[in-house]
Design a protein around this motif. Sequence first.
Motif, PDB file in Angstrom:
ATOM      1  N   GLU A  51      25.493   7.550 -14.258  1.00 55.25           N
ATOM      2  CA  GLU A  51      25.156   8.457 -13.167  1.00 55.25           C
ATOM      3  C   GLU A  51      23.797   8.083 -12.590  1.00 55.25           C
ATOM      4  O   GLU A  51      23.030   7.342 -13.212  1.00 55.25           O
ATOM      5  N   TYR A  53      20.409   9.184  -9.648  1.00 55.46           N
ATOM      6  CA  TYR A  53      19.710  10.005  -8.648  1.00 55.46           C
ATOM      7  C   TYR A  53      19.650   9.077  -7.435  1.00 55.46           C
ATOM      8  O   TYR A  53      18.755   8.263  -7.305  1.00 55.46           O
ATOM      9  N   MET A  56      16.617   8.200  -4.837  1.00 53.68           N
ATOM     10  CA  MET A  56      15.480   7.562  -5.495  1.00 53.68           C
ATOM     11  C   MET A  56      15.865   6.183  -6.020  1.00 53.68           C
ATOM     12  O   MET A  56      15.084   5.236  -5.945  1.00 53.68           O
ATOM     13  N   TRP A 123      21.516   6.287 -15.314  1.00 54.47           N
ATOM     14  CA  TRP A 123      21.665   6.629 -16.733  1.00 54.47           C
ATOM     15  C   TRP A 123      23.050   6.245 -17.216  1.00 54.47           C
ATOM     16  O   TRP A 123      24.043   6.471 -16.523  1.00 54.47           O
ATOM     17  N   TRP A 134      23.625   9.233 -24.771  1.00 56.74           N
ATOM     18  CA  TRP A 134      22.848   8.767 -23.617  1.00 56.74           C
ATOM     19  C   TRP A 134      21.940   7.646 -24.116  1.00 56.74           C
ATOM     20  O   TRP A 134      21.083   7.871 -24.972  1.00 56.74           O
TER      21      TRP A 134
ATOM     22  N   LEU B   4      15.689  19.173  -9.946  1.00 57.29           N
ATOM     23  CA  LEU B   4      16.935  18.441 -10.196  1.00 57.29           C
ATOM     24  C   LEU B   4      16.902  17.809 -11.584  1.00 57.29           C
ATOM     25  O   LEU B   4      15.865  17.301 -12.015  1.00 57.29           O
ATOM     26  N   LEU B   5      18.051  17.836 -12.249  1.00 55.20           N
ATOM     27  CA  LEU B   5      18.144  17.298 -13.616  1.00 55.20           C
ATOM     28  C   LEU B   5      19.250  16.256 -13.680  1.00 55.20           C
ATOM     29  O   LEU B   5      20.297  16.415 -13.051  1.00 55.20           O
ATOM     30  N   PHE B   6      18.994  15.227 -14.480  1.00 56.39           N
ATOM     31  CA  PHE B   6      19.977  14.149 -14.619  1.00 56.39           C
ATOM     32  C   PHE B   6      20.137  13.751 -16.078  1.00 56.39           C
ATOM     33  O   PHE B   6      19.264  14.002 -16.908  1.00 56.39           O
ATOM     34  N   GLY B   7      21.240  13.067 -16.351  1.00 56.96           N
ATOM     35  CA  GLY B   7      21.476  12.456 -17.665  1.00 56.96           C
ATOM     36  C   GLY B   7      21.311  13.465 -18.782  1.00 56.96           C
ATOM     37  O   GLY B   7      21.811  14.592 -18.717  1.00 56.96           O
ATOM     38  N   LYS B  10      19.986  17.013 -18.057  1.00 57.18           N
ATOM     39  CA  LYS B  10      20.997  17.941 -17.545  1.00 57.18           C
ATOM     40  C   LYS B  10      21.799  18.543 -18.719  1.00 57.18           C
ATOM     41  O   LYS B  10      22.086  19.737 -18.736  1.00 57.18           O
ATOM     42  N   ALA B  53       9.690  12.986 -10.776  1.00 56.86           N
ATOM     43  CA  ALA B  53       9.666  12.387  -9.440  1.00 56.86           C
ATOM     44  C   ALA B  53       9.540  13.499  -8.408  1.00 56.86           C
ATOM     45  O   ALA B  53      10.160  14.557  -8.548  1.00 56.86           O
ATOM     46  N   ASN B  55       9.824  13.933  -4.254  1.00 58.12           N
ATOM     47  CA  ASN B  55      10.265  13.250  -3.040  1.00 58.12           C
ATOM     48  C   ASN B  55      10.635  11.793  -3.317  1.00 58.12           C
ATOM     49  O   ASN B  55      10.225  10.863  -2.606  1.00 58.12           O
ATOM     50  N   SER B  56      11.376  11.591  -4.388  1.00 54.45           N
ATOM     51  CA  SER B  56      11.928  10.277  -4.767  1.00 54.45           C
ATOM     52  C   SER B  56      10.897   9.238  -5.190  1.00 54.45           C
ATOM     53  O   SER B  56      11.170   8.046  -5.112  1.00 54.45           O
ATOM     54  N   GLU B  57       9.708   9.684  -5.622  1.00 56.49           N
ATOM     55  CA  GLU B  57       8.705   8.751  -6.142  1.00 56.49           C
ATOM     56  C   GLU B  57       8.217   9.264  -7.489  1.00 56.49           C
ATOM     57  O   GLU B  57       7.983  10.463  -7.649  1.00 56.49           O
ATOM     58  N   TYR B  58       8.014   8.331  -8.434  1.00 53.04           N
ATOM     59  CA  TYR B  58       7.389   8.723  -9.699  1.00 53.04           C
ATOM     60  C   TYR B  58       5.992   9.255  -9.410  1.00 53.04           C
ATOM     61  O   TYR B  58       5.272   8.690  -8.574  1.00 53.04           O
ATOM     62  N   GLU B  70      10.998  17.817  -3.063  1.00 52.64           N
ATOM     63  CA  GLU B  70      12.192  17.591  -3.884  1.00 52.64           C
ATOM     64  C   GLU B  70      11.712  17.081  -5.245  1.00 52.64           C
ATOM     65  O   GLU B  70      11.114  16.014  -5.341  1.00 52.64           O
ATOM     66  N   ALA B  72      12.333  16.179  -9.331  1.00 52.58           N
ATOM     67  CA  ALA B  72      13.391  15.772 -10.262  1.00 52.58           C
ATOM     68  C   ALA B  72      12.791  15.375 -11.603  1.00 52.58           C
ATOM     69  O   ALA B  72      11.714  14.800 -11.673  1.00 52.58           O
ATOM     70  N   ILE B  74      13.170  12.971 -14.728  1.00 46.91           N
ATOM     71  CA  ILE B  74      13.762  11.648 -14.959  1.00 46.91           C
ATOM     72  C   ILE B  74      13.667  11.320 -16.455  1.00 46.91           C
ATOM     73  O   ILE B  74      12.627  10.858 -16.922  1.00 46.91           O
ATOM     74  N   PRO B  75      14.732  11.567 -17.206  1.00 49.15           N
ATOM     75  CA  PRO B  75      14.721  11.163 -18.615  1.00 49.15           C
ATOM     76  C   PRO B  75      14.784   9.630 -18.701  1.00 49.15           C
ATOM     77  O   PRO B  75      14.912   8.979 -17.660  1.00 49.15           O
ATOM     78  N   PRO B  76      14.675   9.051 -19.913  1.00 47.73           N
ATOM     79  CA  PRO B  76      14.627   7.585 -20.026  1.00 47.73           C
ATOM     80  C   PRO B  76      15.798   6.932 -19.274  1.00 47.73           C
ATOM     81  O   PRO B  76      16.952   7.303 -19.501  1.00 47.73           O
TER      82      PRO B  76
END
Lengths: 139, 80
Positions: A51, A53, A56, A123, A134, B4-7, B10, B53, B55-58, B70, B72, B74-76
């Motif tokens: 998946e 983002y 980005m 990821w 993961w 926002l959450l991912f991986g 989330k 992150a 606005n899409s920047e670290y 925005e 987010a 960012i996990p590993p």
Amino acid sequence: MNKTIIEIVDSLEVSKVYAELSDPQSGGICVFVGTVREVTQGETVVALEFETYRNMALKEMEKIALEAVEKWQLNKVVIRHAIGAKKVEDPVVVVGASAPHRDACFEACRYLIDTLKERVPIWKKEIFKNKTVWVSAHP
Amino acid sequence: MEILLFGIAKDIVGKSKIQFAAGEGQPTSVKELRQTLESAYPDLGRLSSMAVAVNSEYVRDELILKPGDEIAIIPPVSGG
């Protein structure tokens, strides 16, 4: 002219990358294809799930491509990553560099994949028979 | 404010977005956001790393969050 091709796709078509990297100013093209390996740390993988983002990830991939163009004076760069469910032997990432001479394209190609793995928000979940993991999440 | 959450982040939180109502308790900086999330979801603190992150920047911990950003977690990362 735009030197970079950056994409996130559902299904990766690797055969078109030569045409995308071909350039009259180039004397060498290097391509790396990352694929799904069946066994990881002694365990058999049933499938992988990727998946991203997306906004980005595309932005980071573009930055990496432009860094490589600048550093190695490349004529063309491709970075294309697949997301979604992938099975053993499926291609999941293709990076390629097109340069006047081979040293530059070998080095650039390595930089593209190594930096993608460090920075791009994508990821990977490994699905085994009895569990899902993961990748790299924990020390 | 929406995060926002991912991986795995989330999975730990159990949803793909966290909402903070305006006003009290809403984190004002990246550092505060980390502290708020790690105390609400201790498993986030056990990850190899957790980047943020905006606005899409670290971004660094010192950054002040603004309305409309925005944001987010960012996990590993593990692409490729």
